[in-house]
Every structure is written in structure tokens, then in C-alpha cells.
Design a protein around this motif. Structure first.
Motif, mmCIF file in Angstrom:
data_model
loop_
_atom_site.group_PDB
_atom_site.id
_atom_site.type_symbol
_atom_site.label_atom_id
_atom_site.label_comp_id
_atom_site.label_asym_id
_atom_site.label_seq_id
_atom_site.Cartn_x
_atom_site.Cartn_y
_atom_site.Cartn_z
ATOM 1 N N GLU A 77 22.246 67.805 69.311
ATOM 2 C CA GLU A 77 21.496 68.919 68.834
ATOM 3 C C GLU A 77 20.920 69.843 69.833
ATOM 4 O O GLU A 77 20.572 69.251 71.180
ATOM 5 N N SER A 78 21.070 71.103 69.825
ATOM 6 C CA SER A 78 20.659 72.134 70.830
ATOM 7 C C SER A 78 20.129 73.321 70.124
ATOM 8 O O SER A 78 20.253 73.928 69.207
ATOM 9 N N VAL A 79 18.751 73.772 70.886
ATOM 10 C CA VAL A 79 18.017 74.855 70.401
ATOM 11 C C VAL A 79 18.702 76.049 71.231
ATOM 12 O O VAL A 79 18.434 75.906 72.437
ATOM 13 N N GLU A 80 18.836 76.955 70.672
ATOM 14 C CA GLU A 80 19.633 78.145 71.191
ATOM 15 C C GLU A 80 18.354 79.491 71.358
ATOM 16 O O GLU A 80 18.568 79.966 72.161
ATOM 17 N N ALA A 81 17.574 79.339 70.166
ATOM 18 C CA ALA A 81 16.435 80.413 70.474
ATOM 19 C C ALA A 81 15.308 80.060 69.746
ATOM 20 O O ALA A 81 15.487 79.540 68.564
ATOM 21 N N VAL A 82 14.136 80.502 70.143
ATOM 22 C CA VAL A 82 12.851 80.316 69.431
ATOM 23 C C VAL A 82 12.005 81.633 69.427
ATOM 24 O O VAL A 82 11.965 82.231 70.670
ATOM 25 N N THR A 83 11.712 82.242 68.434
ATOM 26 C CA THR A 83 11.282 83.661 68.332
ATOM 27 C C THR A 83 9.892 83.552 67.612
ATOM 28 O O THR A 83 9.957 82.896 66.292
ATOM 29 N N CYS A 84 8.952 84.176 67.795
ATOM 30 C CA CYS A 84 7.607 84.157 67.255
ATOM 31 C C CYS A 84 7.794 84.923 65.842
ATOM 32 O O CYS A 84 8.203 86.169 65.947
ATOM 33 N N ARG A 85 7.721 84.526 64.954
ATOM 34 C CA ARG A 85 7.671 85.164 63.376
ATOM 35 C C ARG A 85 6.677 86.472 63.427
ATOM 36 O O ARG A 85 7.039 87.172 62.632
ATOM 37 N N TRP A 86 5.588 86.235 64.189
ATOM 38 C CA TRP A 86 4.303 87.214 64.029
ATOM 39 C C TRP A 86 4.879 88.461 64.884
ATOM 40 O O TRP A 86 4.829 89.650 64.326
ATOM 41 N N CYS A 87 5.231 88.328 66.136
ATOM 42 C CA CYS A 87 5.463 89.488 66.916
ATOM 43 C C CYS A 87 6.771 89.672 67.462
ATOM 44 O O CYS A 87 7.276 90.757 67.945
ATOM 45 N N GLY A 88 7.595 88.638 67.106
ATOM 46 C CA GLY A 88 9.143 88.975 67.481
ATOM 47 C C GLY A 88 9.651 88.490 68.647
ATOM 48 O O GLY A 88 10.797 88.743 69.136
#
Length: 109
Positions: A77-88
Motif C-alpha cells: 500500500e502506498s499513499v500518493e496524496a493527502v489533501t485537506c477537504r476544507w481548504c484544498g
């Protein structure tokens, strides 16, 4: 003139590190004592997570042909991106301890 790349970037052929590769390496999945926090807006609860998983699954089919997955084993498993849902923002995500994250949250009431 470059040969066809079949969807690969020039940096992939040159063996050079790309910004995407360096960014991907820095994403940390929080453990049981940690959580994500957006340093931009303070969000602790809503994130868009893009990840790739390689799994082996046991699929059970009924006589009508419908199935359900009864077992899943994650091989990679690899996480490619994490983005804040509130401010983007994707550049301000940080890992904090759960206690620190709760202390930074505004009080209700």
C-alpha cells in the motif's frame, strides 16, 4: 527527437528523482497515537486520500453469480496524496500526536 514514451515521463528514463516521487516519499500514514492535521486551516477530520493498494482477496460467489469479498490481505500500500477537504491544500498536511491535535482544536460550546 524522443522515442515514444508509452505514458512515461522523461525523468523516468533518466533515472532522475521527480518532485512527485519526493513528495510521495514524505507522506506518512498516522499510527494509533497520531493523526493528520492541516497546518493551513487546522482541519483534523476531513482529508482526501489517494492511495494504491495491491491485495489478495477471497471472493465468495453465490449460485446467482453475485459475490462478496470475505477476506482481504494487503500485500502493498502506498499513499500518493493527502489533501485537506476544507481548504484544498496538500502542502500543509502534517502528522501530530492525537493529544496535540485535540489540544489545538477549538472548544465546543
Amino acid at each position: 527527437m524522443w522515442a515514444p514514451t508509452n505514458g512515461r515521463r522523461r525523468a523516468d528514463y533518466c533515472g532522475a528523482d521527480t518532485l512527485d516521487d519526493r513528495k510521495r516519499e514524505s507522506i506518512v500514514i498516522p499510527d494509533a497515537g497520531q493523526r493528520w492535521r492541516c497546518g493551513g486551516c487546522g482541519n483534523l477530520t476531513r482529508f482526501d486520500v489517494t492511495r494504491t493498494r495491491r491485495t489478495t482477496e477471497f471472493w465468495h460467489f453465490d449460485l446467482a453469480g453475485d459475490h462478496r469479498v470475505e477476506e482481504t490481505h494487503v500485500k502493498d500500500e502506498s499513499v500518493e496524496a493527502v489533501t485537506c477537504r476544507w481548504c484544498g491544500r496538500a502542502d500543509a498536511i502534517e502528522v501530530v500526536s492525537r493529544a496535540d491535535g485535540d489540544a489545538d482544536a477549538p472548544a465546543n460550546g
